[in-house]
Write a protein that holds these residues in place. Sequence first.
Motif, PDB file in Angstrom:
ATOM      1  N   ALA A  49       0.853  -1.196   0.000  1.00 12.23           N
ATOM      2  CA  ALA A  49       0.000   0.000   0.000  1.00 12.23           C
ATOM      3  C   ALA A  49       0.886   1.243   0.000  1.00 12.23           C
ATOM      4  CB  ALA A  49      -0.929  -0.008   1.213  1.00 12.23           C
ATOM      5  N   ARG A  50       1.285   1.653  -1.190  1.00 11.03           N
ATOM      6  CA  ARG A  50       2.134   2.833  -1.316  1.00 11.03           C
ATOM      7  C   ARG A  50       1.325   4.119  -1.216  1.00 11.03           C
ATOM      8  NH1 ARG A  50       3.767   3.797  -6.040  1.00 11.03           N
ATOM      9  NH2 ARG A  50       5.598   5.006  -5.425  1.00 11.03           N
ATOM     10  N   VAL A  51       1.947   5.121  -0.649  1.00 13.33           N
ATOM     11  CA  VAL A  51       1.348   6.453  -0.615  1.00 13.33           C
ATOM     12  C   VAL A  51       2.017   7.271  -1.704  1.00 13.33           C
ATOM     13  CG1 VAL A  51       0.939   8.512   0.765  1.00 13.33           C
ATOM     14  CG2 VAL A  51       0.925   6.263   1.859  1.00 13.33           C
ATOM     15  N   GLY A  52       1.266   7.563  -2.771  1.00 11.44           N
ATOM     16  CA  GLY A  52       1.823   8.294  -3.897  1.00 11.44           C
ATOM     17  C   GLY A  52       1.404   9.745  -3.910  1.00 11.44           C
ATOM     18  N   GLU A  53       1.783  10.439  -4.982  1.00  9.80           N
ATOM     19  CA  GLU A  53       1.451  11.849  -5.097  1.00  9.80           C
ATOM     20  C   GLU A  53      -0.037  12.053  -5.353  1.00  9.80           C
ATOM     21  OE1 GLU A  53       3.856  13.624  -8.075  1.00  9.80           O
ATOM     22  OE2 GLU A  53       5.758  13.246  -7.039  1.00  9.80           O
ATOM     23  N   GLU A  54      -0.657  11.095  -6.040  1.00  8.29           N
ATOM     24  CA  GLU A  54      -2.046  11.283  -6.449  1.00  8.29           C
ATOM     25  C   GLU A  54      -3.028  10.419  -5.664  1.00  8.29           C
ATOM     26  OE1 GLU A  54      -2.333  10.722 -10.623  1.00  8.29           O
ATOM     27  OE2 GLU A  54      -0.927  12.325 -11.119  1.00  8.29           O
ATOM     28  N   THR A  55      -2.564   9.333  -5.086  1.00  9.66           N
ATOM     29  CA  THR A  55      -3.497   8.466  -4.363  1.00  9.66           C
ATOM     30  C   THR A  55      -2.769   7.751  -3.228  1.00  9.66           C
ATOM     31  OG1 THR A  55      -5.181   6.750  -4.633  1.00  9.66           O
ATOM     32  CG2 THR A  55      -3.093   6.433  -5.810  1.00  9.66           C
ATOM     33  N   ASP A  56      -3.541   7.069  -2.405  1.00 10.69           N
ATOM     34  CA  ASP A  56      -3.023   6.365  -1.234  1.00 10.69           C
ATOM     35  C   ASP A  56      -3.447   4.911  -1.333  1.00 10.69           C
ATOM     36  OD1 ASP A  56      -2.475   5.295   1.253  1.00 10.69           O
ATOM     37  OD2 ASP A  56      -3.193   7.030   2.382  1.00 10.69           O
ATOM     38  N   GLY A  57      -2.468   4.018  -1.425  1.00 11.07           N
ATOM     39  CA  GLY A  57      -2.772   2.599  -1.580  1.00 11.07           C
ATOM     40  C   GLY A  57      -3.589   2.021  -0.455  1.00 11.07           C
ATOM     41  N   HIS A  58      -3.555   2.655   0.717  1.00  9.08           N
ATOM     42  CA  HIS A  58      -4.337   2.143   1.847  1.00  9.08           C
ATOM     43  C   HIS A  58      -5.839   2.217   1.567  1.00  9.08           C
ATOM     44  CE1 HIS A  58      -0.408   3.121   3.545  1.00  9.08           C
ATOM     45  NE2 HIS A  58      -0.674   2.244   4.495  1.00  9.08           N
ATOM     46  N   LEU A  59      -6.243   3.099   0.673  1.00 12.78           N
ATOM     47  CA  LEU A  59      -7.659   3.218   0.312  1.00 12.78           C
ATOM     48  C   LEU A  59      -8.149   1.991  -0.447  1.00 12.78           C
ATOM     49  CD1 LEU A  59      -7.695   6.954  -0.891  1.00 12.78           C
ATOM     50  CD2 LEU A  59      -8.364   6.066   1.352  1.00 12.78           C
ATOM     51  N   PHE A  60      -7.198   1.208  -0.967  1.00 14.63           N
ATOM     52  CA  PHE A  60      -7.570   0.057  -1.792  1.00 14.63           C
ATOM     53  C   PHE A  60      -7.177  -1.263  -1.128  1.00 14.63           C
ATOM     54  CE2 PHE A  60      -6.571   3.753  -4.392  1.00 14.63           C
ATOM     55  CZ  PHE A  60      -7.765   3.924  -5.072  1.00 14.63           C
ATOM     56  N   ALA A  61      -6.799  -1.193   0.147  1.00 12.95           N
ATOM     57  CA  ALA A  61      -6.406  -2.417   0.847  1.00 12.95           C
ATOM     58  C   ALA A  61      -7.555  -3.414   0.921  1.00 12.95           C
ATOM     59  CB  ALA A  61      -5.907  -2.076   2.246  1.00 12.95           C
TER      60      ALA A  61
END
Length: 469
Positions: A49-61
Amino acid sequence: MIRLTLAEIAAATAGRLVIGQSGATPETVVDGESQTDSREVGPGQIFFARVGEETDGHLFANSAVDAGAALLVVERETDDRVPQIVVDDATLALGRLATEVVARVLAGGDLTIVGITGSNGKTTTKNLVAAMAEQCGAFVASAKSFNNEVGGPLTMLRVTDRTRTLVAEMGASKEGEIRRLTAMAPPAIGVVLTVGLAHAGEFGGIETTFRTKSEMVRDLPEGAVAVLNRDDPHVTRMKDLTRARVLWFGQHPEAHIRASDIDSDASGTRFTLHIGDESRRVVFRVLGEHHVTNALAAAAVGSELGLPIGKIVTALQGATRAARWRMEVMGGRDGVTIINDAYNASPDSMAAGLRTLAQIANPGSRTVAVLGAMSELGEYSIEEHIRIGLQAVRLGISELVVVGKEARHLHISAINEGSWDGESVFFENQDEAYDYLVQTLQTNDTVLVKSSNAAGLRILGDRLGEAFA
């Protein structure tokens, strides 16, 4: 991936294991592939769950767990239906795990790592080297253009104890990135193709690009091989920066792997391949003489992998295109040929594409260059777009169609060249350009569609290919 327990993965990533409601234990084994896109997750896999510039992978866990993920690597606790490893930085953790997996396979098996870098041609060369590696046993090669701090480790994590060759494309947008990738997967064979102005805006100039690309060979040990382009003066300089044995490729007489008698047309390129004292004629169906450089680099790697020249030629002749959206030949109706080369564009590759367009067109037929912006050139952008516009005129391209305001200097440069009168047209967007082209293209026209990926002209190329299929 090799089989690792949850405890081993937690240790490798410097993370904290959280079992949650999963019923797992620290000794539970995971060996699925790793993903950073929840849409790509399959049963038994690991989701970072990477936190990127445009989105947060935790939202898709949750979506990753629903898709069958066996493990989450997160920066904060989330869905506890499966085990989680909480780390300080998921991207760094991805690299740490890749480093551990590759080190274990190297220590316990017969793995050869091939690292490939250069300003142009990495993906094409990677695909050709993969065709060589396939003849040596189980192999792993970068998918798509997976060559950065995320794509590189994702590729490396696919190796298993059965893998004999890892073919890793290694790109960079700043100094130090290639060195980090080679530290994760130390190449036994390090390939440098070209040093050009791709990403010059981020690198800051040709010398910085040189230093960055030379990271591929600086840390190679004496027992490794540096496969270097003898035709590129900047790459040639790298001979003095490596302890490894140097294997030259190119058209230069000093090249160990050499090409001669090159000719090309719309069906591809033919050349004579020389490896040591042996020579073979190659019918290379990848369009464009500039791809001979990539073929020679791949042949050099194939030779180092122990393949005889016959098998190397077979692998090269089996290639039908460089890669998706790279000199991809489409169309055909009414003799109209669409060449979709709009995945990447640098000044060097744009110039090479225009030369190919001029070379392969049938006598008496028109050549049409549909060009968009070259990205990431920084202070060089205006100058290089102007130069490409002038080149299109001087090569005698019949018509120039420029798309997008970022590429407008191409159009201005061409119309300012006195030898032209209306042969260059400009459109703000792809839809306008498409409508114009489908109405004006003529029988037997040869069309090159070329831009950087960010300009998106690959979609225009696909549309034209379908329209003239």
